[in-house]
Design a protein around this motif. Structure first.
Motif, short mmCIF file in Angstrom:
data_model
loop_
_atom_site.label_atom_id
_atom_site.label_comp_id
_atom_site.label_asym_id
_atom_site.label_seq_id
_atom_site.Cartn_x
_atom_site.Cartn_y
_atom_site.Cartn_z
N VAL A 336 40.76 11.00 10.51
CA VAL A 336 41.95 11.77 10.18
C VAL A 336 41.73 13.21 10.60
N GLN A 337 42.65 13.72 11.40
CA GLN A 337 42.57 15.12 11.82
C GLN A 337 43.45 15.94 10.89
N LEU A 338 42.82 16.79 10.11
CA LEU A 338 43.52 17.65 9.17
C LEU A 338 43.66 19.04 9.78
N MET A 339 44.90 19.50 9.98
CA MET A 339 45.14 20.82 10.53
C MET A 339 45.33 21.81 9.39
N VAL A 340 44.49 22.85 9.39
CA VAL A 340 44.52 23.85 8.33
C VAL A 340 44.42 25.25 8.93
N GLU A 341 44.70 26.26 8.12
CA GLU A 341 44.50 27.64 8.55
C GLU A 341 43.03 27.84 8.91
N PRO A 342 42.74 28.60 9.98
CA PRO A 342 41.34 28.77 10.41
C PRO A 342 40.40 29.19 9.29
N LYS A 343 40.84 30.12 8.42
CA LYS A 343 39.95 30.59 7.36
C LYS A 343 39.69 29.51 6.30
N ALA A 344 40.56 28.48 6.25
CA ALA A 344 40.40 27.42 5.25
C ALA A 344 39.50 26.30 5.75
N ALA A 345 39.25 26.23 7.07
CA ALA A 345 38.48 25.12 7.65
C ALA A 345 37.08 25.00 7.05
N PRO A 346 36.28 26.09 7.00
CA PRO A 346 34.94 25.93 6.41
C PRO A 346 34.97 25.57 4.93
N VAL A 347 35.98 26.07 4.22
CA VAL A 347 36.10 25.74 2.79
C VAL A 347 36.37 24.25 2.63
N LEU A 348 37.32 23.73 3.43
CA LEU A 348 37.66 22.31 3.33
C LEU A 348 36.49 21.44 3.78
N THR A 349 35.84 21.83 4.87
CA THR A 349 34.70 21.05 5.37
C THR A 349 33.61 20.92 4.30
N ALA A 350 33.28 22.04 3.68
CA ALA A 350 32.23 22.02 2.65
C ALA A 350 32.65 21.18 1.45
N ALA A 351 33.91 21.32 1.03
CA ALA A 351 34.39 20.58 -0.14
C ALA A 351 34.40 19.09 0.11
N LEU A 352 34.83 18.67 1.31
CA LEU A 352 34.89 17.24 1.61
C LEU A 352 33.49 16.64 1.74
N ARG A 353 32.58 17.39 2.35
CA ARG A 353 31.20 16.90 2.45
C ARG A 353 30.59 16.73 1.06
N GLU A 354 30.89 17.69 0.18
CA GLU A 354 30.36 17.61 -1.18
C GLU A 354 30.86 16.38 -1.91
N ARG A 355 32.06 15.93 -1.53
CA ARG A 355 32.65 14.76 -2.19
C ARG A 355 32.35 13.46 -1.43
N GLY A 356 31.44 13.54 -0.47
CA GLY A 356 30.95 12.33 0.19
C GLY A 356 31.63 11.93 1.48
N TRP A 357 32.55 12.76 1.97
CA TRP A 357 33.24 12.42 3.22
C TRP A 357 32.36 12.79 4.43
N ALA A 358 32.44 11.96 5.45
CA ALA A 358 31.72 12.23 6.71
C ALA A 358 32.63 13.05 7.62
#
Length: 361
Positions: A336-358
């Motif tokens: 799934v390609q999630l399009m987000v504001e550039p400043k939100a990308a690292p926040v989302l990446t870290a949060a999803l990894r923390e919740r077990g997403w690859a």
């Protein structure tokens, strides 16, 4: 507006009727195919019963080739205070009505810029037009009351009114709708007799380019028959660009360094022109296009996966601006390609990894 008559209960007519009913308007339905009208009524789009007197607005949702005849019949019968059509071509039907000698002060042409690859009442939704442009083509003869009824219809459908000249509209839709549809069909036609091994390699790019080629050919014959000149002019320009691109590609095959350089320049030119045109396409909600960062999440093809991703993104305080799904060939998986504001990308990446997403890099 308290009452309306929708003549033609396909995708557009039924969707407009559903939106009006949701806003408390009494909608009467008519169609040359009684079964289609019954289907629309069963979906909650209104009633098949005829109105006892003239309705406030008659909405004609017939194919472009039939619009003038249907409108003329409705006007002569006096079924409404105002008349509007939703055909995708505007200049031709109005000229046909003028040739019939009808009083057009009670008529306004319109075109909701929304649709689906599917047709018929079963494909209709009350939110089909939400946030989409809805073109209105009044003339100096158009009654103010009729224009106001049209604006009320657009408001009930939660669309965005855009006022244009009828012929300018036809040139515009040739550019942004009719010509692209034919180009999409031409690309998709290359797949018809392609080797199965090649077709199995189809990815998101070819799906994006060919998506609209799935539309009903009969409907598009009606549309293109009503606007052939502007579409042919645009395709002539595209054909010229294709010839130049083919020459550039042939030059890239040459053993001569100068010819290869010339060919590369030609290809770069068309790609850069494509970049320049693409950035002019309006972005979310019709605003100026914005650059988003893509966070790609690997998923299994199982129920609830998307809901979990969106829930986790919400918990991280990140708004998903857009989303695309790409399925892996021959596997029950994809990303799934999630399009987000550039400043939100690292926040989302870290949060999803923390919740077990690859996360795909």
């Amino acid at each position: 507006m308290r009452t309306a008559l929708v003549i033609g209960t396909g995708l557009i007519g039924t969707s407009a009727a559903l939106a009006l009913v949701a806003r408390g308007v009494v909608v009467h339905l008519a169609d040359h195919d009684p079964e289609q009208a019954r289907t629309a009524a069963a979906l909650g789009a209104g009633t098949e019963e005829a109105s006892e007197g003239p309705v406030d607005l008659a909405i004609v949702a017939a194919p472009p080739a039939l619009v003038a005849a249907v409108l003329a019949d409705a006007m002569r019968r006096g079924v409404a205070r105002g008349y509007l059509d939703v055909a995708s071509v505007k200049g031709g039907p109005r000229r046909e009505l003028e040739a019939l000698g009808l009083d057009l002060s009670g008529y306004i042409g319109s075109h909701p810029m929304s649709g689906r690859e599917k047709s018929g009442p079963l494909a209709a939704t009350a939110d089909l037009f939400e946030g989409r442009p809805w073109v209105l083509t009044p003339t100096r003869d158009t009654d103010t009351e009729v224009l106001n009824l049209a604006l009320e219809l657009v408001s009930h459908c939660r669309a965005v009114p855009v006022v244009m000249d009828a012929d300018a509209h036809d040139r515009a839709v040739a550019l942004v709708s009719h010509m692209p549809h034919l180009v999409s069909s031409l690309v998709a036609a290359r797949l018809e007799n392609a080797e199965e091994a090649a077709v199995r390699l189809c990815g998101q790019g070819i799906r994006d380019v060919t998506r609209i080629a799935a539309s009903d050919p009969r409907m598009w014959i009606d549309i293109l028959s009503a606007n052939p000149g502007p579409v042919a002019d645009l395709l002539t320009d595209v054909a010229g660009d294709l010839e130049e691109t083919v020459r550039a590609l042939r030059s890239l095959q040459s053993a001569d360094e100068d010819k290869r350089r010339e060919g590369a320049g030609g290809i770069e030119d068309v790609l850069r022109r494509g970049n320049a045109g693409q950035v002019r396409v309006p972005g979310k909600h019709g605003s100026a296009p914005r650059a988003y960062e893509v966070v790609a999440v690997l998923i299994d093809d199982q129920p609830g996966q998307l809901a979990r991703i969106f829930a986790d993104a919400g918990m991280a305080g990140v708004n998903i601006e857009d989303v695309r799904i790409e399925h892996a060939t021959g596997q029950q998986a994809g990303h799934v390609q999630l399009m987000v504001e550039p400043k939100a990308a690292p926040v989302l990446t870290a949060a999803l990894r923390e919740r077990g997403w690859a996360i795909r890099q």
